[in-house]
Design a protein around this motif. Structure first.
Motif, PDB file in Angstrom:
ATOM      1  N   PRO A  69      48.699  30.403  36.412  1.00 15.19           N
ATOM      2  CA  PRO A  69      49.086  31.581  35.615  1.00 15.19           C
ATOM      3  C   PRO A  69      47.955  32.135  34.762  1.00 15.19           C
ATOM      4  CG  PRO A  69      50.033  29.572  34.688  1.00 15.19           C
ATOM      5  CD  PRO A  69      49.435  29.196  36.002  1.00 15.19           C
ATOM      6  N   ASP A  70      47.004  31.301  34.388  1.00  8.64           N
ATOM      7  CA  ASP A  70      45.900  31.746  33.539  1.00  8.64           C
ATOM      8  C   ASP A  70      44.730  32.209  34.401  1.00  8.64           C
ATOM      9  OD1 ASP A  70      47.295  31.027  31.216  1.00  8.64           O
ATOM     10  OD2 ASP A  70      46.579  28.956  31.358  1.00  8.64           O
ATOM     11  N   ARG A  71      44.340  33.461  34.219  1.00  6.82           N
ATOM     12  CA  ARG A  71      43.179  33.972  34.952  1.00  6.82           C
ATOM     13  C   ARG A  71      41.886  33.436  34.322  1.00  6.82           C
ATOM     14  NH1 ARG A  71      43.374  40.154  37.075  1.00  6.82           N
ATOM     15  NH2 ARG A  71      45.251  40.025  38.378  1.00  6.82           N
ATOM     16  N   ARG A  72      41.039  32.883  35.180  1.00  2.00           N
ATOM     17  CA  ARG A  72      39.766  32.342  34.712  1.00  2.00           C
ATOM     18  C   ARG A  72      38.706  32.617  35.771  1.00  2.00           C
ATOM     19  NH1 ARG A  72      40.722  28.826  30.408  1.00  2.00           N
ATOM     20  NH2 ARG A  72      42.828  27.912  30.291  1.00  2.00           N
ATOM     21  N   HIS A  73      37.489  32.277  35.434  1.00  2.00           N
ATOM     22  CA  HIS A  73      36.397  32.352  36.399  1.00  2.00           C
ATOM     23  C   HIS A  73      36.327  31.006  37.132  1.00  2.00           C
ATOM     24  CE1 HIS A  73      34.829  36.239  35.122  1.00  2.00           C
ATOM     25  NE2 HIS A  73      34.958  35.851  33.863  1.00  2.00           N
ATOM     26  N   TYR A  74      37.247  30.824  38.092  1.00  2.00           N
ATOM     27  CA  TYR A  74      37.326  29.549  38.807  1.00  2.00           C
ATOM     28  C   TYR A  74      36.133  29.398  39.754  1.00  2.00           C
ATOM     29  CZ  TYR A  74      42.041  29.158  36.984  1.00  2.00           C
ATOM     30  OH  TYR A  74      43.122  29.058  36.138  1.00  2.00           O
ATOM     31  N   THR A  75      35.566  28.208  39.752  1.00  2.00           N
ATOM     32  CA  THR A  75      34.370  27.954  40.549  1.00  2.00           C
ATOM     33  C   THR A  75      34.634  28.196  42.024  1.00  2.00           C
ATOM     34  OG1 THR A  75      33.663  26.294  38.939  1.00  2.00           O
ATOM     35  CG2 THR A  75      32.595  26.242  41.098  1.00  2.00           C
ATOM     36  N   ASN A  76      35.763  27.696  42.516  1.00  2.00           N
ATOM     37  CA  ASN A  76      36.041  27.842  43.943  1.00  2.00           C
ATOM     38  C   ASN A  76      36.213  29.294  44.336  1.00  2.00           C
ATOM     39  OD1 ASN A  76      38.394  27.784  46.294  1.00  2.00           O
ATOM     40  ND2 ASN A  76      36.796  26.244  46.558  1.00  2.00           N
ATOM     41  N   SER A  77      36.761  30.118  43.438  1.00  2.00           N
ATOM     42  CA  SER A  77      36.904  31.547  43.731  1.00  2.00           C
ATOM     43  C   SER A  77      35.537  32.208  43.859  1.00  2.00           C
ATOM     44  CB  SER A  77      37.710  32.233  42.630  1.00  2.00           C
ATOM     45  OG  SER A  77      39.045  31.773  42.619  1.00  2.00           O
ATOM     46  N   LYS A  78      34.620  31.828  42.970  1.00  2.00           N
ATOM     47  CA  LYS A  78      33.275  32.403  43.037  1.00  2.00           C
ATOM     48  C   LYS A  78      32.556  31.961  44.308  1.00  2.00           C
ATOM     49  CE  LYS A  78      34.056  34.121  38.998  1.00  2.00           C
ATOM     50  NZ  LYS A  78      34.637  35.470  38.890  1.00  2.00           N
ATOM     51  N   ILE A  79      32.728  30.696  44.687  1.00  2.00           N
ATOM     52  CA  ILE A  79      32.129  30.236  45.939  1.00  2.00           C
ATOM     53  C   ILE A  79      32.744  30.989  47.118  1.00  2.00           C
ATOM     54  CG2 ILE A  79      31.925  28.250  47.504  1.00  2.00           C
ATOM     55  CD1 ILE A  79      31.594  26.476  45.051  1.00  2.00           C
ATOM     56  N   GLY A  80      34.054  31.292  47.027  1.00  2.00           N
ATOM     57  CA  GLY A  80      34.682  32.090  48.074  1.00  2.00           C
ATOM     58  C   GLY A  80      34.076  33.480  48.176  1.00  2.00           C
TER      59      GLY A  80
END
Length: 622
Positions: free
Chosen positions: A416-427
C-alpha cells in the motif's frame, strides 16, 4: 530440510470442522476450468466453464454450504494417489477390507480440444473384491448472493440450476441418481467388470447436452492421451525432470484457452497465514507471471505456448499503453480494482475475508515494463520476429519508462505504501536494457535509442547510490532503507548483476542471513517473520542466484530440499509454514511452479557450461 506429516492412518489428514490441509488437494483442469480433488474423494473447488468463474463448488472456503462433489467408499480405507504419467488426470486408489477400487478424475477434453461444455468425469474401476461407495453432487452458493442451487425435474432427468449454470449427472454403475432439493446423490456396491462412471456436465447460459456414459469413458482415455502428447514435447532432461514436468503440466492447466492468459492460481482467498486477513483473489493474469511463463516455455521448447502467451501479453498491453496494469483478466481485458467480500462465507479454516476481485488492479507497478520487454527480447532469441506494430509498442513503453522510473510505486509485492523499491528500479533498468538490445539486434529502428541508453546508465547509478547498504554490502528493499527484500535476488536473473559481481555474492549472503527461515526457506522481506509463511518462489530465486554466482553446489543442495516440500503429487502453493511445512496461500501457485522450471533449467545450463556448452543468452550488456 524440514519434513511434513499427516495425522490420518490412511496417509492423509482427517477433516477438522470440514477443512483439510492444502497438501491433500490435487488439481485437475482442461485449460479452461479447474477443480481441486481431495484425498478423501471430495471435489471441494470446481470452477466452470472458466477458472475465474463463480465456483460451482467452494467447500474449500465453506464446508457447510460452499458445495462439493463427493465419491468415496462408505467403509474404512487406505488411500494412495498419483497423476497418470505426463497428465493432469488424477488416479486415487482406495483399499478396503473387502476390495480395492481406483477412481480416475479428469476434466475431459474433446477430440479437437475443448468441449462445448464442461465435463468432470470420475471413472470407477474395481481391482479386486467389492467396495460399497456413495456419491453426491451438491453445488454451493458460488460465493454470490442468491447463488444457491436448486433441482429442476423434467423428462430427461433432474437438472441442477445454479444461477446461470446448468448441471446434470451421468451415473452408470454407481447407483440410481436420487435428486433432493439442492443436489443429487446415490450409492452402490461396485464390483469388477466394466468401469463405473460418475460424471457432472455443466454449461453456462446454453442448452445442456447429456452424452452417453460410454462416450465420457472414452474421453477420459483420450484426455490422458492428449496430455501425454503435449508433455512429450517438453525439452528438459535434467535431474529434476519429474518436478519440471509436473510444473509445466500445472502451468498448462492454468493457461486459459483460447487467449493464452495464465492464471496466478486456481483459487481465491486461501490465506497466507491461518486466521489472517491476507486472502487474495489470484484468478487473474499478471504481466510478471506471464513474462516468467514465456521464459519457461522457451526453455522447455514449447513454441506454440510461447507464441500464444506473447500474443496475449501484447494484446493486453496494447489496450492500455503507454500505461501497464499489473494484471489483466484471463481474456486480456483491464481488470477492475473492485474487490468484494463474500458475505457469510467463513473462509479456509476461518480465515476472513473471502475476496472476489483484486484491489491491486489499479496499482502502479513500474517493474512490469521490464517484465514485458524482457519477455519480448527472449521471444526474439527463440526465433521470434517483431512486426511494425509491436516495434511501435516497444518504443512507446521504453519512452514511458524514461518518464516514470523516478516515480515511487507499489513494488513487486503490491504494497500500500508507494516507495522507490529496488526491484522496481531494476525492472525499469531491464526494460531499457531490453529495448536497446532489440534495437541492436535489428528488431526495431527507433530514434529513442540514445535516450534509452542514457536513462539506463542513470538508472544503474541511481540504484547503486540509493538502494545499496554499504554496511551489509547488499541491495536493500527500497531507497534509503536497510531492510532486505528477497526479490533483489532477481538482480542475477535480469542481468543487472553479472555472476562475478561481488555485489551479487554479498547480497545473496545478506538475504540468506536476514530473511532465512528453517531449511531452504526465505521470507519475502524484512518484518514478515510471524506475519505469514515463507514465500516459496523466493527460495527458487535463490537457486538461480547461486547458480549465476557459480555456487552450484549450494544451489543443488537448495534445489533438492525444495523439491521435497511439494505435496504428494508435486504441487506447490504460494507459501509454506517453516515450522511444520503446512502449505499456505492459493493453490496451485503459478509463480512457484515457474520458479521450479527456471531454477532447474538454470542449473542444467550451468552444468552444461562446465562441460563446454554455451550460454543461451547474455543479458545486461551495460
Amino acid at each position: 530440510m524440514i519434513s511434513h506429516r499427516t495425522d490420518g492412518t490412511d496417509g492423509f489428514s482427517r477433516r477438522t470442522d470440514g477443512f483439510l490441509p492444502l497438501r491433500d488437494y490435487a488439481l485437475i483442469g482442461d485449460a479452461r476450468g479447474t477443480a481441486l480433488v481431495a484425498g478423501d474423494g471430495c471435489v471441494d473447488w470446481f470452477a466452470a466453464p472458466a477458472m475465474d468463474a463463480a465456483p460451482l463448488c467452494a467447500a474449500l472456503l465453506d464446508p457447510g454450504t460452499g458445495g462439493s462433489i463427493t465419491l468415496a467408499p462408505t467403509v474404512p480405507y487406505r488411500v494412495s494417489r498419483r497423476y497418470l504419467p505426463e497428465t493432469v488426470v488424477l488416479e486415487t486408489t482406495y483399499t478396503t477390507e473387502g476390495g480395492t477400487v481406483r477412481v480416475t478424475d479428469a476434466l475431459n477434453l474433446g477430440s479437437l480440444g475443448l468441449l462445448p461444455w464442461t465435463e468432470l468425469a470420475r471413472l470407477v474401476t474395481v481391482e479386486d473384491g467389492e467396495v460399497p461407495m456413495a456419491w453426491s453432487v451438491q453445488p454451493g452458493h458460488r460465493l454470490t448472493a442468491g447463488g444457491r442451487p436448486w433441482v429442476r425435474g423434467d423428462g430427461g432427468g433432474p437438472v441442477l440450476v445454479a444461477g446461470d449454470q446448468y448441471l446434470t449427472v451421468v451415473a452408470d454403475g454407481v447407483g440410481e441418481p436420487s435428486p433432493g432439493e439442492r443436489g443429487i446423490c446415490g450409492r452402490a456396491t461396485v464390483r469388477q467388470g466394466r468401469p463405473a462412471l460418475l460424471a457432472v456436465l455443466a454449461t453456462q447460459g446454453k442448452p445442456l447436452h447429456t452424452p452417453a456414459a460410454e462416450q465420457i469413458r472414452d474421453r477420459v482415455e483420450q484426455t490422458a492421451a492428449t496430455w501425454r502428447r503435449w508433455a512429450r514435447g517438453i525439452r528438459y532432461e535434467g535431474p529434476w525432470r519429474d518436478s519440471v514436468l509436473r510444473s509445466a503440466l500445472t502451468l498448462k492447466a492454468l493457461t486459459f484457452q483460447p487467449t493464452g492468459g495464465i492464471a496466478g492460481a486456481a483459487t481465491t482467498s486461501l490465506p497466507e497465514r491461518i486466521g489472517g486477513k491476507r486472502n487474495f483473489d489470484y484468478r487473474f493474469s499478471w504481466i510478471r507471471d506471464s513474462s516468467y511463463a514465456l521464459d519457461a516455455m522457451a526453455r522447455l521448447g514449447l513454441s506454440e505456448e510461447l507464441h500464444a502467451g506473447m500474443a496475449w501479453m501484447l494484446d493486453s498491453a496494447a489496450g492500455t499503453a503507454p500505461e501497464l496494469h499489473p494484471f489483466y483478466t484471463l481474456r486480456g481485458e483491464p481488470a477492475t480494482a473492485r474487490m468484494e467480500s463474500a458475505r457469510g462465507v467463513p473462509g479456509y479454516r476461518r480465515s476472513q475475508p473471502v475476496h472476489v476481485g483484486n484491489a491491486a488492479a489499479d496499482q502502479l507497478q513500474i517493474g512490469s515494463y521490464g517484465d514485458l520487454l524482457d519477455a519480448l527480447w527472449r521471444y526474439t532469441l527463440s526465433h521470434g520476429r517483431l512486426d511494425p506494430a509491436t516495434g511501435r509498442l516497444v518504443e512507446t513503453l521504453a519512452d514511458r519508462v524514461c518518464d516514470v522510473w523516478r516515480t515511487p510505486d507499489a513494488g513487486f509485492w503490491e504494497l500500500p505504501d508507494r516507495r522507490h523499491y529496488t526491484n522496481s528500479k531494476i525492472g525499469c533498468w531491464m526494460a531499457l536494457d531490453r529495448a536497446v538490445g532489440l534495437a541492436e539486434a535489428g528488431q526495431l529502428n527507433s530514434a529513442g535509442v540514445p535516450r534509452w541508453r542514457l536513462e539506463r546508465s542513470d538508472l544503474r547509478s541511481w540504484i547503486n547510490e540509493h538502494c545499496w547498504d554499504p554496511a551489509r554490502q547488499c541491495y536493500t528493499f527500497h531507497a534509503g532503507s536497510t531492510d532486505l527484500d528477497a526479490a533483489t535476488l532477481l538482480a542475477a536473473r535480469t542481468g543487472f548483476c553479472r555472476g562475478d559481481d561481488p555485489r551479487l555474492h554479498t547480497t545473496i549472503d545478506a538475504v540468506r542471513a536476514g530473511l532465512g527461515a528453517q531449511g531452504p526457506l526465505l521470507y519475502r522481506y524484512t518484518g514478515q517473520r510471524g506475519q505469514e509463511g515463507a514465500f516459496l518462489v523466493c527460495s527458487f530465486w535463490l537457486v538461480e542466484a547461486l547458480t549465476h554466482a557459480g555456487r552450484t553446489d549450494e544451489a543443488v543442495a537448495q534445489m533438492d530440499d525444495l523439491i521435497g516440500l511439494a505435496n504428494d503429487v508435486g504441487l506447490y502453493t504460494e507459501q509454506i509454514d517453516p515450522a511444520n511445512a503446512e502449505l499456505l496461500g492459493n493453490l496451485p501457485q503459478a509463480l512457484t511452479h515457474l520458479g521450479v522450471i527456471s531454477a532447474a533449467d538454470t542449473l542444467a545450463e550451468a552444468t552444461a557450461e562446465r562441460r563446454g556448452g554455451a550460454d543461451r543468452w547474455s543479458p545486461g550488456r551495460s
